[in-house]
Every structure is written in structure tokens, then in C-alpha cells.
Design an enzyme around this catalytic site. Structure first.
Site, PDB file in Angstrom:
ATOM      1  N   LYS A   1       0.828  -1.218   0.000  1.00 20.90           N
ATOM      2  CA  LYS A   1       0.000   0.000   0.000  1.00 20.90           C
ATOM      3  C   LYS A   1       0.859   1.264   0.000  1.00 20.90           C
ATOM      4  CE  LYS A   1      -2.154  -0.827   3.845  1.00 20.90           C
ATOM      5  NZ  LYS A   1      -1.511  -2.078   4.293  1.00 20.90           N
TER       6      LYS A   1
ATOM      7  N   ARG B   1      -9.575   1.349   8.408  1.00 22.91           N
ATOM      8  CA  ARG B   1      -9.017   0.044   8.755  1.00 22.91           C
ATOM      9  C   ARG B   1     -10.011  -0.804   9.514  1.00 22.91           C
ATOM     10  NH1 ARG B   1      -3.286   1.025   8.230  1.00 22.91           N
ATOM     11  NH2 ARG B   1      -2.073  -0.835   8.653  1.00 22.91           N
TER      12      ARG B   1
ATOM     13  N   ARG C   1      12.034  -5.843   5.167  1.00 19.70           N
ATOM     14  CA  ARG C   1      12.084  -4.404   5.471  1.00 19.70           C
ATOM     15  C   ARG C   1      12.719  -4.171   6.845  1.00 19.70           C
ATOM     16  NH1 ARG C   1       6.595  -1.027   5.320  1.00 19.70           N
ATOM     17  NH2 ARG C   1       6.163  -2.182   7.214  1.00 19.70           N
TER      18      ARG C   1
ATOM     19  N   ARG D   1      11.942  -1.008  11.603  1.00 20.28           N
ATOM     20  CA  ARG D   1      10.700  -0.529  12.224  1.00 20.28           C
ATOM     21  C   ARG D   1      10.326  -1.415  13.404  1.00 20.28           C
ATOM     22  NH1 ARG D   1       5.851   0.831   8.006  1.00 20.28           N
ATOM     23  NH2 ARG D   1       4.615  -0.358   9.480  1.00 20.28           N
TER      24      ARG D   1
ATOM     25  N   ARG E   1      -0.385  -8.068  13.603  1.00 18.53           N
ATOM     26  CA  ARG E   1      -0.947  -7.135  12.611  1.00 18.53           C
ATOM     27  C   ARG E   1      -1.799  -7.896  11.593  1.00 18.53           C
ATOM     28  NH1 ARG E   1       4.522  -4.664  10.782  1.00 18.53           N
ATOM     29  NH2 ARG E   1       3.358  -3.588   9.162  1.00 18.53           N
TER      30      ARG E   1
HETATM   31  P1  B4P Z   1       3.769  -1.772   2.368  1.00 18.26           P
HETATM   32  O1  B4P Z   1       2.622  -2.682   2.243  1.00 18.26           O
HETATM   33  O2  B4P Z   1       3.798  -0.619   1.439  1.00 18.26           O
HETATM   34  O3  B4P Z   1       3.817  -1.426   3.917  1.00 18.26           O
HETATM   35  P2  B4P Z   1       3.036  -0.344   4.712  1.00 18.26           P
HETATM   36  O4  B4P Z   1       2.361   0.658   3.847  1.00 18.26           O
HETATM   37  O5  B4P Z   1       4.041   0.164   5.671  1.00 18.26           O
HETATM   38  O6  B4P Z   1       1.820  -1.093   5.406  1.00 18.26           O
HETATM   39  P3  B4P Z   1       1.467  -1.393   6.876  1.00 18.26           P
HETATM   40  O7  B4P Z   1       0.031  -1.777   6.847  1.00 18.26           O
HETATM   41  O8  B4P Z   1       2.429  -2.390   7.387  1.00 18.26           O
HETATM   42  O9  B4P Z   1       1.763  -0.099   7.747  1.00 18.26           O
HETATM   43  P4  B4P Z   1       0.969   1.223   8.116  1.00 18.26           P
HETATM   44  O10 B4P Z   1       1.992   2.292   8.111  1.00 18.26           O
HETATM   45  O11 B4P Z   1      -0.235   1.441   7.284  1.00 18.26           O
HETATM   46  O12 B4P Z   1       5.192  -2.431   2.078  1.00 18.26           O
HETATM   47  C1  B4P Z   1       5.809  -3.385   2.850  1.00 18.26           C
HETATM   48  C2  B4P Z   1       7.155  -3.831   2.268  1.00 18.26           C
HETATM   49  O13 B4P Z   1       6.949  -4.574   1.076  1.00 18.26           O
HETATM   50  C3  B4P Z   1       8.108  -2.719   1.873  1.00 18.26           C
HETATM   51  O14 B4P Z   1       9.384  -3.056   2.358  1.00 18.26           O
HETATM   52  C4  B4P Z   1       8.108  -2.694   0.355  1.00 18.26           C
HETATM   53  O15 B4P Z   1       9.332  -2.332  -0.192  1.00 18.26           O
HETATM   54  C5  B4P Z   1       7.798  -4.136   0.035  1.00 18.26           C
HETATM   55  N1  B4P Z   1       7.072  -4.264  -1.235  1.00 18.26           N
HETATM   56  C6  B4P Z   1       6.004  -3.524  -1.625  1.00 18.26           C
HETATM   57  N2  B4P Z   1       5.567  -3.946  -2.835  1.00 18.26           N
HETATM   58  C7  B4P Z   1       6.369  -5.015  -3.197  1.00 18.26           C
HETATM   59  C8  B4P Z   1       6.425  -5.899  -4.327  1.00 18.26           C
HETATM   60  N3  B4P Z   1       5.561  -5.792  -5.365  1.00 18.26           N
HETATM   61  N4  B4P Z   1       7.349  -6.869  -4.316  1.00 18.26           N
HETATM   62  C9  B4P Z   1       8.227  -6.979  -3.316  1.00 18.26           C
HETATM   63  N5  B4P Z   1       8.243  -6.182  -2.219  1.00 18.26           N
HETATM   64  C10 B4P Z   1       7.323  -5.211  -2.169  1.00 18.26           C
HETATM   65  O16 B4P Z   1       0.459   0.944   9.613  1.00 18.26           O
HETATM   66  C11 B4P Z   1       1.327   0.764  10.717  1.00 18.26           C
HETATM   67  C12 B4P Z   1       0.559   0.855  12.041  1.00 18.26           C
HETATM   68  O17 B4P Z   1      -0.030   2.181  12.200  1.00 18.26           O
HETATM   69  C13 B4P Z   1      -0.636  -0.104  12.222  1.00 18.26           C
HETATM   70  O18 B4P Z   1      -0.238  -1.383  12.666  1.00 18.26           O
HETATM   71  C14 B4P Z   1      -1.475   0.677  13.297  1.00 18.26           C
HETATM   72  O19 B4P Z   1      -0.947   0.495  14.601  1.00 18.26           O
HETATM   73  C15 B4P Z   1      -1.282   2.117  12.897  1.00 18.26           C
HETATM   74  N6  B4P Z   1      -2.354   2.601  12.006  1.00 18.26           N
HETATM   75  C16 B4P Z   1      -2.199   2.985  10.702  1.00 18.26           C
HETATM   76  N7  B4P Z   1      -3.386   3.338  10.181  1.00 18.26           N
HETATM   77  C17 B4P Z   1      -4.321   3.154  11.146  1.00 18.26           C
HETATM   78  C18 B4P Z   1      -5.746   3.304  11.203  1.00 18.26           C
HETATM   79  N8  B4P Z   1      -6.466   3.719  10.138  1.00 18.26           N
HETATM   80  N9  B4P Z   1      -6.386   3.025  12.374  1.00 18.26           N
HETATM   81  C19 B4P Z   1      -5.700   2.623  13.448  1.00 18.26           C
HETATM   82  N10 B4P Z   1      -4.366   2.427  13.464  1.00 18.26           N
HETATM   83  C20 B4P Z   1      -3.668   2.687  12.324  1.00 18.26           C
END
Ligand code: B4P
Length: 188
Positions: A13, A88, A127, A133, A144
Site C-alpha cells: 500500500k 481500517r 524491510r 521498524r 498485525r
Molecule cells: P507496504 O505494504 O507498502 O507497507 P506499509 O504501507 O508500511 O503497510 P502497513 O500496513 O504495514 O503499515 P501502516 O503504516 O499502514 O510495504 C511493505 C514492504 O513490502 C516494503 O518493504 C516494500 O518495499 C515491500 N514491497 C512492496 N511492494 C512489493 C512488491 N511488489 N514486491 C516486493 N516487495 C514489495 O500501519 C502501521 C501501524 O499504524 C498499524 O499497525 C497501526 O498500529 C497504525 N495505524 C495505521 N493506520 C491506522 C488506522 N487507520 N487506524 C488505526 N491504526 C492505524
């Protein structure tokens, strides 16, 4: 263009949000990034969010909803936005709907990036080696994914029922996934 991006942690995402934001010239609003910036800055919001994030739990809705409401009211979101990681759970989705009604706008699509849990776990552990992280450790990733399955996955039906759901396979190279997303958006 007004989009929400759905998908399990590690589906890509954040990665795709940055690419789409630059392609469509709209701000990518990542609730996770905003929380992490606040944790780094030691703000009150960061203090509230940190313990939940480190445990792999959702930050409480009242905190998250208020933050998104403020962010969507900013000028740069007036002509479009991409919400990455929000909503979410179904309560956040209902709250988002009421924010959009107040702003007099509607969503164009809810884009779900799909990927199985084994693949996303590998990516997040990869990552962890690079970014370190606090929530990319194996037990927190497991938590998660559980939270995703119980709280976030029901949004697939929620948006499908509203005729807004687009699903794209998140496996493959990053640019291939982007091409699939753009094709799905353009075929709407
Ligand atoms: P991503 O999937 O891009 O990771 P992310 O955006 O950080 O998602 P995540 O859900 O974990 O975290 P968020 O910040 O939203 O990529 C992951 C990895 O995969 C990267 O290293 C990337 O390089 C790699 N990758 C991507 N595409 C690829 C491909 N095609 N092939 C190979 N590798 C690839 O949330 C973090 C925390 O914040 C949550 O746990 C929660 O505590 C809080 N939070 C966020 N939003 C919230 C909400 N709406 N409500 C409540 N809490 C919330």
C-alpha cells in the site's frame, strides 16, 4: 481522483500510494506515516499512538478519525487524495463517509491490493533488516495480520456492496503491480 487503498500489511500500500500520488498529482495520506512522524517528533499524538503501533494493534478510532478529519480539510486534499491505511475497520469507514458528506465529495474507488500472508511476512521481515521498524518483528507482524483479518478484511464486502471495490493482485514486481492498478482504475 479520491481513493482508499486497502490490503494486508506488506501488500504494498505505502509503496504503491507514493507512485500513484505522483502519477495522479494527488496527496497520499498515510495514517501510519503520520503516526510515525508524530512518534519521532515526540508529540502528544505520537505518545498516544506508539504503544498501539508497537504492539501491532490499531490506534483507537477517536484518535485516528480526528487526525484524518483534519488532514482531509487541508487545501491540498480539495481536488483529490489517496488514503493509505485508512479506513481500517467498518467504524472508520462509516466515519469517513460522514467526513466526505461534510466536504461534499464522494470516493471514486476502494482499491484492494491482495497478497497472501506468507509473502507479506517475508517482505516485512526483509524491510526490518533495512528500516528497523519496531512493528516489523515476527510476533508483531503476526498480530498485525490477525488484526487485519478480523478488523480490516470486512471492508472488502463493505466497499463491494457500494460498487466501489477494485481488487488487484499485489504479487510480482512493484512496477507490474502499478500497471495493474492503473489498468483497473482506467477500466472503471
Ligand atoms: P507496504 O505494504 O507498502 O507497507 P506499509 O504501507 O508500511 O503497510 P502497513 O500496513 O504495514 O503499515 P501502516 O503504516 O499502514 O510495504 C511493505 C514492504 O513490502 C516494503 O518493504 C516494500 O518495499 C515491500 N514491497 C512492496 N511492494 C512489493 C512488491 N511488489 N514486491 C516486493 N516487495 C514489495 O500501519 C502501521 C501501524 O499504524 C498499524 O499497525 C497501526 O498500529 C497504525 N495505524 C495505521 N493506520 C491506522 C488506522 N487507520 N487506524 C488505526 N491504526 C492505524
Amino acid at each position: 481522483m479520491r481513493l482508499v487503498l486497502l490490503g494486508p500489511p506488506g501488500a504494498g500500500k505505502g509503496t504503491q500510494a507514493a507512485l500513484l500520488a505522483s502519477r495522479y498529482q494527488i496527496p497520499a495520506i498515510s495514517t501510519g506515516d503520520i503516526f510515525r512522524a508524530n512518534v519521532r517528533g515526540g508529540t502528544e499524538l505520537g505518545k498516544q499512538a506508539q504503544e498501539y503501533m508497537n504492539a501491532g494493534a490499531l490506534v483507537p478510532d477517536e484518535v485516528t478519525n480526528a487526525m484524518v478529519r483534519d488532514r482531509l480539510a487541508q487545501d491540498d486534499a480539495a481536488h483529490g487524495f489517496l488514503l493509505d491505511g485508512y479506513p481500517r475497520n467498518p467504524d472508520q469507514a462509516v466515519e469517513l463517509e460522514s467526513m466526505l458528506v461534510e466536504l461534499g465529495v464522494t470516493l471514486d474507488a476502494a482499491l484492494e491490493i491482495t497478497a497472501d500472508f506468507d509473502v507479506v511476512t517475508e517482505r516485512l521481515l526483509g524491510r526490518a533488516q533495512i528500516e528497523g521498524r519496531a512493528d516489523d518483528t515476527e510476533p508483531v507482524i503476526r498480530k498485525r495480520l490477525e488484526v487485519y483479518a478480523t478488523s480490516t478484511a470486512p471492508l472488502t464486502d463493505y466497499y463491494s456492496g457500494r460498487g466501489l471495490l477494485l481488487q488487484v493482485d499485489g504479487l510480482g514486481a512493484i512496477d507490474e503491480v502499478t500497471e495493474r492498478i492503473v489498468a483497473a482504475l482506467e477500466a472503471r
